[in-house]
Design a protein around this motif. Structure first.
Motif, PDB file in Angstrom:
ATOM      1  N   ALA A  71       0.678  -1.236  -0.057  1.00 49.02           N
ATOM      2  CA  ALA A  71       0.135  -0.016   0.084  1.00 49.02           C
ATOM      3  C   ALA A  71       0.755   1.337  -0.060  1.00 49.02           C
ATOM      4  N   ASN A  72       1.794   1.323   0.932  1.00 50.00           N
ATOM      5  CA  ASN A  72       2.717   2.177   0.899  1.00 50.00           C
ATOM      6  C   ASN A  72       4.021   2.093   1.632  1.00 50.00           C
ATOM      7  N   ASP A  73       5.063   3.072   1.467  1.00 51.55           N
ATOM      8  CA  ASP A  73       6.412   2.367   2.164  1.00 51.55           C
ATOM      9  C   ASP A  73       6.216   2.790   3.606  1.00 51.55           C
ATOM     10  N   VAL A  74       6.840   2.205   4.597  1.00 55.24           N
ATOM     11  CA  VAL A  74       6.793   2.369   6.055  1.00 55.24           C
ATOM     12  C   VAL A  74       8.128   2.659   6.482  1.00 55.24           C
ATOM     13  N   MET A  75       8.283   3.624   7.480  1.00 57.54           N
ATOM     14  CA  MET A  75       9.302   3.765   8.250  1.00 57.54           C
ATOM     15  C   MET A  75       9.461   3.358   9.387  1.00 57.54           C
ATOM     16  N   VAL A  76      10.594   2.400   9.726  1.00 49.85           N
ATOM     17  CA  VAL A  76      10.799   1.709  11.184  1.00 49.85           C
ATOM     18  C   VAL A  76      11.798   2.722  11.918  1.00 49.85           C
ATOM     19  N   VAL A  77      10.820   3.141  13.012  1.00 57.58           N
ATOM     20  CA  VAL A  77      11.468   4.367  13.697  1.00 57.58           C
ATOM     21  C   VAL A  77      11.952   3.840  15.046  1.00 57.58           C
ATOM     22  N   ARG A 128      10.698   3.533  21.668  1.00 55.68           N
ATOM     23  CA  ARG A 128      10.214   2.073  21.371  1.00 55.68           C
ATOM     24  C   ARG A 128      10.058   2.213  19.898  1.00 55.68           C
ATOM     25  N   GLN A 129       9.901   0.870  19.405  1.00 48.65           N
ATOM     26  CA  GLN A 129       9.923   0.928  17.832  1.00 48.65           C
ATOM     27  C   GLN A 129       8.496   1.543  17.514  1.00 48.65           C
ATOM     28  N   ARG A 130       8.228   2.370  16.338  1.00 51.35           N
ATOM     29  CA  ARG A 130       7.238   2.743  15.886  1.00 51.35           C
ATOM     30  C   ARG A 130       7.104   2.385  14.042  1.00 51.35           C
ATOM     31  N   LEU A 131       6.003   2.055  13.547  1.00 53.72           N
ATOM     32  CA  LEU A 131       6.093   1.893  12.271  1.00 53.72           C
ATOM     33  C   LEU A 131       5.223   3.002  11.838  1.00 53.72           C
ATOM     34  N   ILE A 132       5.631   3.773  11.113  1.00 53.61           N
ATOM     35  CA  ILE A 132       5.009   4.958  10.318  1.00 53.61           C
ATOM     36  C   ILE A 132       4.979   5.028   8.970  1.00 53.61           C
ATOM     37  N   PRO A 133       3.649   5.097   8.529  1.00 56.94           N
ATOM     38  CA  PRO A 133       3.461   5.087   6.943  1.00 56.94           C
ATOM     39  C   PRO A 133       4.153   6.374   6.326  1.00 56.94           C
ATOM     40  N   PHE A 134       4.942   6.057   5.206  1.00 52.99           N
ATOM     41  CA  PHE A 134       5.624   7.124   4.440  1.00 52.99           C
ATOM     42  C   PHE A 134       4.585   7.739   3.602  1.00 52.99           C
ATOM     43  N   VAL A 135       3.627   8.561   3.876  1.00 54.11           N
ATOM     44  CA  VAL A 135       2.548   9.099   3.012  1.00 54.11           C
ATOM     45  C   VAL A 135       2.773  10.511   3.033  1.00 54.11           C
ATOM     46  N   ARG A 136       3.155  11.069   1.923  1.00 57.93           N
ATOM     47  CA  ARG A 136       3.488  12.612   1.951  1.00 57.93           C
ATOM     48  C   ARG A 136       2.291  13.418   2.194  1.00 57.93           C
ATOM     49  N   GLY A 137       2.243  14.271   3.080  1.00 54.78           N
ATOM     50  CA  GLY A 137       0.782  15.163   3.009  1.00 54.78           C
ATOM     51  C   GLY A 137       0.026  14.604   4.214  1.00 54.78           C
ATOM     52  N   GLN A 138       0.102  13.316   4.687  1.00 54.77           N
ATOM     53  CA  GLN A 138      -0.705  12.823   5.507  1.00 54.77           C
ATOM     54  C   GLN A 138       0.012  12.524   6.798  1.00 54.77           C
ATOM     55  N   THR A 139       0.908  11.765   6.788  1.00 58.72           N
ATOM     56  CA  THR A 139       1.786  11.518   7.829  1.00 58.72           C
ATOM     57  C   THR A 139       3.208  12.176   7.848  1.00 58.72           C
ATOM     58  N   VAL A 140       3.632  12.201   6.567  1.00 55.80           N
ATOM     59  CA  VAL A 140       4.954  12.975   6.647  1.00 55.80           C
ATOM     60  C   VAL A 140       4.607  14.193   5.976  1.00 55.80           C
ATOM     61  N   LEU A 141       4.965  15.373   6.906  1.00 59.03           N
ATOM     62  CA  LEU A 141       4.812  16.605   6.436  1.00 59.03           C
ATOM     63  C   LEU A 141       5.847  17.354   5.925  1.00 59.03           C
ATOM     64  N   LYS A 142       7.171  16.936   6.056  1.00 59.27           N
ATOM     65  CA  LYS A 142       8.453  17.725   5.524  1.00 59.27           C
ATOM     66  C   LYS A 142       9.540  16.634   5.998  1.00 59.27           C
ATOM     67  N   VAL A 143      10.411  16.369   4.705  1.00 60.73           N
ATOM     68  CA  VAL A 143      11.731  15.719   4.756  1.00 60.73           C
ATOM     69  C   VAL A 143      12.615  16.975   4.330  1.00 60.73           C
ATOM     70  N   ASP A 144      13.672  17.045   5.347  1.00 63.14           N
ATOM     71  CA  ASP A 144      14.813  17.906   5.287  1.00 63.14           C
ATOM     72  C   ASP A 144      16.301  17.068   5.357  1.00 63.14           C
ATOM     73  N   LEU A 145      16.371  16.907   4.054  1.00 60.16           N
ATOM     74  CA  LEU A 145      17.725  16.045   4.204  1.00 60.16           C
ATOM     75  C   LEU A 145      18.983  16.952   4.693  1.00 60.16           C
ATOM     76  N   ASP A 146      18.822  18.166   4.420  1.00 59.02           N
ATOM     77  CA  ASP A 146      20.028  19.083   5.108  1.00 59.02           C
ATOM     78  C   ASP A 146      20.111  19.182   6.603  1.00 59.02           C
ATOM     79  N   SER A 147      18.964  19.110   7.077  1.00 62.03           N
ATOM     80  CA  SER A 147      19.170  18.928   8.736  1.00 62.03           C
ATOM     81  C   SER A 147      18.815  17.602   9.148  1.00 62.03           C
ATOM     82  N   ALA A 148      18.860  16.657   8.408  1.00 60.02           N
ATOM     83  CA  ALA A 148      18.685  15.015   8.689  1.00 60.02           C
ATOM     84  C   ALA A 148      17.455  14.720   9.593  1.00 60.02           C
TER      85      ALA A 148
END
Length: 166
Positions: A126-132, A136-156
């Motif tokens: 269905a979508n990619d999932v981040m294992v955080v 504790r461990q969290r499985l967070i769906p990588f869905v831009r605009g819904q769960t993922v609001l911003k990815v900033d590679l420069d600030s990691a």
């Protein structure tokens, strides 16, 4: 943030036949496109080998590698990861990321709470999932605009809409 100089594309999963061919579990899409990259950098010592020929074989790929001429030589490569130089990959495009670029990023909720770091990524269909990994461990769906609001590679950092109680 310094990006990795090599990208994991697959793993040699076994041997095929007696003439040195290997079975490859490919992480590329489509799976046979792993054969388009040369040379393969095998294992942690990054031994460079050229795939000479190959193709899809069921759910895997089979390949004949330069200098690997018999079953025993092929068997010695079994279990090795297949990397390629990052410079061989195309730019992923705007708002698209290679998983290797996401591993190790800090994950922060929109409220500013640090949830942990991305230890791995998973494809679920269905979508990619981040294992955080954090408290504790969290499985967070990588869905831009819904769960993922911003990815900033420069600030990691990845900012997510996620309740810390989940």
């Amino acid at each position: 943030m310094e990006r990795t100089s090599r990208i994991l594309l697959g793993r040699i999963s076994g041997v095929h036949g007696v003439r040195g061919w290997v079975k490859v579990y490919s992480y590329t899409d489509p799976i046979a496109s792993i054969l388009d990259y040369r040379p393969w950098l095998l294992g942690e010592d990054q031994k460079a080998l050229e795939p000479l020929e190959g193709g899809r074989h069921g759910k895997t790929v089979i390949a004949r590698l330069e200098g690997v001429d018999d079953r025993e030589e092929a068997a010695a490569l079994s279990g090795l990861d297949i990397f390629v130089a990052r410079s061989q990959l195309p730019d992923p495009g705007e708002h698209r990321y290679y998983w290797a670029d996401l591993i190790g990023l800090k994950v922060v909720s929109e409220d500013g709470e640090v949830l942990g770091t991305i230890e791995e990524m998973m494809a679920t269909g269905a979508n990619d999932v981040m294992v955080v990994e954090g408290s504790r461990q969290r499985l967070i769906p990588f869905v831009r605009g819904q769960t993922v609001l911003k990815v900033d590679l420069d600030s990691a950092e990845v900012k997510v809409r996620w309740d810390s109680d989940f």
